[in-house]
Scaffold this motif. Structure first.
Motif, PDB file in Angstrom:
ATOM      1  N   ASP A 453       0.852  -1.199   0.000  1.00 55.99           N
ATOM      2  CA  ASP A 453       0.000   0.000   0.000  1.00 55.99           C
ATOM      3  C   ASP A 453       0.883   1.242   0.000  1.00 55.99           C
ATOM      4  N   VAL A 454       0.979   1.874  -1.157  1.00 48.78           N
ATOM      5  CA  VAL A 454       1.808   3.075  -1.295  1.00 48.78           C
ATOM      6  C   VAL A 454       0.984   4.138  -2.002  1.00 48.78           C
ATOM      7  N   PRO A 455       1.384   5.408  -1.927  1.00 46.25           N
ATOM      8  CA  PRO A 455       0.688   6.467  -2.665  1.00 46.25           C
ATOM      9  C   PRO A 455       0.645   6.128  -4.157  1.00 46.25           C
ATOM     10  N   VAL A 456      -0.438   6.555  -4.810  1.00 44.15           N
ATOM     11  CA  VAL A 456      -0.617   6.258  -6.227  1.00 44.15           C
ATOM     12  C   VAL A 456       0.588   6.714  -7.044  1.00 44.15           C
ATOM     13  N   ALA A 457       1.123   7.861  -6.712  1.00 47.39           N
ATOM     14  CA  ALA A 457       2.254   8.405  -7.469  1.00 47.39           C
ATOM     15  C   ALA A 457       3.493   7.525  -7.360  1.00 47.39           C
ATOM     16  N   SER A 458       3.597   6.760  -6.283  1.00 49.80           N
ATOM     17  CA  SER A 458       4.768   5.907  -6.079  1.00 49.80           C
ATOM     18  C   SER A 458       4.605   4.528  -6.716  1.00 49.80           C
ATOM     19  N   LYS A 459       3.374   4.144  -7.027  1.00 55.93           N
ATOM     20  CA  LYS A 459       3.131   2.804  -7.547  1.00 55.93           C
ATOM     21  C   LYS A 459       3.824   2.588  -8.884  1.00 55.93           C
ATOM     22  N   LEU A 460       3.817   3.620  -9.736  1.00 57.05           N
ATOM     23  CA  LEU A 460       4.469   3.505 -11.040  1.00 57.05           C
ATOM     24  C   LEU A 460       5.961   3.256 -10.871  1.00 57.05           C
ATOM     25  N   ARG A 461       6.587   3.934  -9.935  1.00 54.00           N
ATOM     26  CA  ARG A 461       8.020   3.726  -9.698  1.00 54.00           C
ATOM     27  C   ARG A 461       8.284   2.314  -9.196  1.00 54.00           C
ATOM     28  N   VAL A 462       7.391   1.805  -8.356  1.00 59.98           N
ATOM     29  CA  VAL A 462       7.551   0.442  -7.849  1.00 59.98           C
ATOM     30  C   VAL A 462       7.473  -0.561  -8.996  1.00 59.98           C
ATOM     31  N   LEU A 463       6.447  -0.444  -9.829  1.00 56.73           N
ATOM     32  CA  LEU A 463       6.257  -1.399 -10.924  1.00 56.73           C
ATOM     33  C   LEU A 463       7.382  -1.299 -11.953  1.00 56.73           C
ATOM     34  N   ALA A 464       7.765  -0.065 -12.312  1.00 58.43           N
ATOM     35  CA  ALA A 464       8.855   0.112 -13.280  1.00 58.43           C
ATOM     36  C   ALA A 464      10.166  -0.419 -12.707  1.00 58.43           C
ATOM     37  N   GLY A 465      10.400  -0.167 -11.420  1.00 57.40           N
ATOM     38  CA  GLY A 465      11.624  -0.656 -10.788  1.00 57.40           C
ATOM     39  C   GLY A 465      11.690  -2.171 -10.753  1.00 57.40           C
ATOM     40  N   LEU A 466      10.566  -2.822 -10.440  1.00 56.38           N
ATOM     41  CA  LEU A 466      10.529  -4.286 -10.424  1.00 56.38           C
ATOM     42  C   LEU A 466      10.807  -4.848 -11.815  1.00 56.38           C
ATOM     43  N   LEU A 467      10.235  -4.195 -12.836  1.00 56.35           N
ATOM     44  CA  LEU A 467      10.451  -4.664 -14.205  1.00 56.35           C
ATOM     45  C   LEU A 467      11.916  -4.528 -14.601  1.00 56.35           C
ATOM     46  N   LEU A 468      12.530  -3.395 -14.311  1.00 63.57           N
ATOM     47  CA  LEU A 468      13.938  -3.200 -14.675  1.00 63.57           C
ATOM     48  C   LEU A 468      14.848  -4.140 -13.902  1.00 63.57           C
ATOM     49  N   ARG A 469      14.480  -4.476 -12.675  1.00 66.12           N
ATOM     50  CA  ARG A 469      15.303  -5.422 -11.916  1.00 66.12           C
ATOM     51  C   ARG A 469      15.243  -6.828 -12.529  1.00 66.12           C
ATOM     52  N   LYS A 556       8.352  -7.447  -0.216  1.00 66.52           N
ATOM     53  CA  LYS A 556       7.621  -6.277   0.267  1.00 66.52           C
ATOM     54  C   LYS A 556       8.575  -5.138   0.622  1.00 66.52           C
ATOM     55  N   LEU A 557       9.690  -5.492   1.270  1.00 67.46           N
ATOM     56  CA  LEU A 557      10.648  -4.454   1.655  1.00 67.46           C
ATOM     57  C   LEU A 557      11.316  -3.835   0.429  1.00 67.46           C
ATOM     58  N   LEU A 558      11.506  -4.640  -0.618  1.00 67.83           N
ATOM     59  CA  LEU A 558      12.043  -4.098  -1.863  1.00 67.83           C
ATOM     60  C   LEU A 558      11.062  -3.083  -2.456  1.00 67.83           C
ATOM     61  N   GLU A 559       9.786  -3.431  -2.451  1.00 68.24           N
ATOM     62  CA  GLU A 559       8.780  -2.504  -2.966  1.00 68.24           C
ATOM     63  C   GLU A 559       8.744  -1.214  -2.132  1.00 68.24           C
ATOM     64  N   TRP A 560       8.877  -1.344  -0.812  1.00 72.78           N
ATOM     65  CA  TRP A 560       8.912  -0.152   0.033  1.00 72.78           C
ATOM     66  C   TRP A 560      10.110   0.713  -0.334  1.00 72.78           C
ATOM     67  N   GLN A 561      11.238   0.064  -0.580  1.00 68.87           N
ATOM     68  CA  GLN A 561      12.453   0.793  -0.922  1.00 68.87           C
ATOM     69  C   GLN A 561      12.290   1.529  -2.251  1.00 68.87           C
TER      70      GLN A 561
END
Length: 587
Positions: A453-469, A556-561
């Motif tokens: 559960d993160v702010p909507v604005a941060s969700k895109l960064r989480v998803l893009a970051g997971l994809l690039l990883r 989960k902690l990676l997504e928080w980061q």
């Protein structure tokens, strides 16, 4: 998968055996195949992605067709030796004089061709007229010992007639250059055997047994002169024509790999393939010989040279137009869904679009290996969702089979291409949100149903970051592939036949997405170190050993980061405590 505008997709419910209507209208050896653009757009979606029909290029014609006329080529009238080459050749002549050998030393093949074209070449193959290469290398070492110099190791590559490797080759290093030594040969074939009887031959006999006239030239070290025993090698080089010294079908059946070499050199130099050669290359007996007579490793090596070369699309176009695609890229039985006639042209069309897109973006954005594997990924994109059952019943991607079994290329290459296919599909679901700051609340992707559960604005960064990883340094290549499949009406262009304009619009999209990812600070995000390690997680949860729970918290902690790029280890741990406390209360 959900996109902001669903009109770009149409559902597809056709049965698997009708997934691939033939979009191509061409005769086998036509100089200019005609592709039905509308059917092509439907085919890439129905076959490659099954659930949706993605819009594809406005114009998907393959531009790299066979040249219809021979180019005029500037050929030098003599060979200029470099200082290193003169040093090597002088040493070899010293060996001859020392032992009073009556051996003629001739540099054969590609080195002579390239030197006459004014190109540098470091691949020196020397043909001997009266002894084996291993024997001459031993003489070289005897000479070195007599002069007090250090001897060199000799490598011997044994002949393998079953795989059309008829000559023993010796190799040694002279003045920091690897030199191959082999004897001149003549081959005698009996009616009931495809394996020839080898004997020492004359230089003329050897020249006529080579693959192409432009590769049959010799440079005689003893006389410092170029020798053209087929009497047409230099003429064919000047006219830019790919011809075999002997009748092409006989040449190809003797060693079917020569078909691929003819294609590779034709593509590399932009030379025209001789008409009789093209007919022989498409012959069923030759195609059967390619599949049965030469090792898949040798085929894979030739294909890799083509893909890594300066004209990969032209080479694949030759293979397609000569009806060799299925003989080269063998497919597994029982693949699901099955393919129908015309698949190879779709593969080449995708690769053609990718090649021009790469050229437009610029080479500085991609390493040689990224470019090479991006082209492979495009070539096999129509097989993206096709699988076949392994012996144990496991479903294996067809593209992986082609890499591992058909071409015998590195397993790591196959894995990277599979990852690029997956990443391209994931990028498609993110691109609309990356390009727009609006409607982020609708950001949902089928490849990541749940995030923290993160702010909507941060969700895109989480998803893009997971994809690039996941895809790491190949993310730009995967982005490029996804943009080839992105909806047609992406810009203001109204000329549907102007593919150059279309590509430029896609280039602008590429740079917009690339810049946004960079602005989010995700460059090399795969090198991001976790703020909290597994031992800390186990300690907080009071666990004695790791397991699925620890792995779940690591994710989960990676997504928080990713959602908190400036966050600290203490902040990460505090978030974990709060989240764990909430979970405990709800349970």
């Amino acid at each position: 998968m959900k996109l902001l505008n669903s009109r770009f997709f149409t559902s597809s419910s056709r049965p698997p055996n009708s997934l691939f209507p033939n979009p191509f209208k061409f005769s086998p050896l036509s100089p200019q195949p005609t592709l039905c653009s509308r059917s092509l757009k439907q085919s890439i979606g129905r076959f490659g992605y099954y659930r949706y029909s993605f819009c594809f290029f406005r114009s998907a014609s393959v531009k790299a067709t066979m040249p219809t006329s021979s180019p005029s080529v500037h050929v030098k009238d003599h060979i200029d030796l470099t200082a290193k080459e003169k040093q090597i050749f002088d040493r070899l002549l010293q060996v001859l004089r020392h032992f009073n050998l009556q051996t003629q030393l001739r540099v054969a093949g590609g080195w002579v061709r390239d030197k006459l074209l004014g190109k540098e070449c470091y691949d020196i193959d020397i043909a001997l007229d009266n002894m084996l290469g291993r024997e001459f290398c031993e003489k070289v070492n005897e000479y070195l010992s007599s002069t007090g110099e250090e001897t060199q190791g000799i490598g011997v590559i044994q002949c393998n007639p079953d795989q059309s490797k008829h000559l023993e080759t010796a190799r040694m290093r002279l003045f920091d250059v690897w030199i191959d030594f082999v004897n001149l040969r003549s081959e005698d074939y009996s009616e009931n055997s495809r394996i020839p009887t080898m004997r020492f031959g004359t230089a003329e006999e050897d020249a006529y047994r080579r693959d192409l006239t432009i590769n049959s030239l010799f440079y005689n070290i003893n006389t410092s002169s170029v020798e053209d025993f087929t009497r047409r090698g230099i003429a064919d080089l000047k006219s830019g024509t790919i011809v075999t010294p002997l009748p092409p079908k006989q040449t190809f059946l003797d060693d079917p790999l020569r078909v691929l070499r003819a294609i590779r050199f034709g593509a590399r130099f932009g030379f025209k393939l001789d008409e009789e050669l093209k007919i022989a290359a498409a012959d069923n007996d030759v195609k059967a010989a390619i599949a049965d007579k030469i090792s898949r490793e040798r085929i894979g090596h030739e294909i890799d040279l083509m893909i890594s070369g300066n004209q990969p699309v032209r080479a694949m176009t030759y293979i397609s137009e000569l009806q060799l695609f299925c003989a080269v890229f063998t497919l597994p039985p029982d693949m699901e869904p099955s393919i129908s006639e015309g698949c190879e042209r779709l593969c080449v069309a995708l690769m053609d679009s990718t090649w021009r897109f790469l050229q437009l973006i610029g080479s500085s954005s991609f390493t040689d290996d990224q470019r090479r594997l991006c082209l492979y990924a495009a070539l096999f994109l129509p097989f993206r969702n096709a699988v076949y059952p392994e012996k144990k019943g496991k479903k294996i991607p067809v593209a992986s089979y082609v890499f591992r079994s058909s071409l015998k290329l590195k397993s790591s290459d196959a894995e990277t291409v599979m990852s690029m296919h997956l990443a391209a599909g994931k990028f498609l679901s993110l691109i609309p949100s990356i390009l727009s700051n609006e409607n982020l609340q609708f950001l949902e992707v089928d490849w990541k149903k749940e995030t923290i559960d993160v702010p909507v604005a941060s969700k895109l960064r989480v998803l893009a970051g997971l994809l690039l990883r996941e895809i790491k340094e190949f993310w730009r290549a995967s982005l490029l592939l996804s943009l080839l499949l992105y909806p047609d009406d992406i810009g203001s262009s109204t000329n549907l036949s102007n593919e150059d304009t279309d590509l430029k619009e896609r280039r602008e999209l590429f740079h917009r997405v690339e810049n946004t990812i960079m602005e989010m600070g995700l460059e090399k995000v795969w090198e991001l170190k976790p703020l909290v390690n597994g031992k800390d997680i186990m300690s907080m949860l009071q666990l004695k050993s790791g397991g699925p729970i620890v792995k779940e918290w690591q994710q989960k902690l990676l997504e928080w980061q990713l959602a908190h790029p400036s966050g600290s280890a203490d902040g990460c741990i505090e978030w974990m405590r709060q989240t764990q406390s909430k979970r405990a209360r709800t349970e």
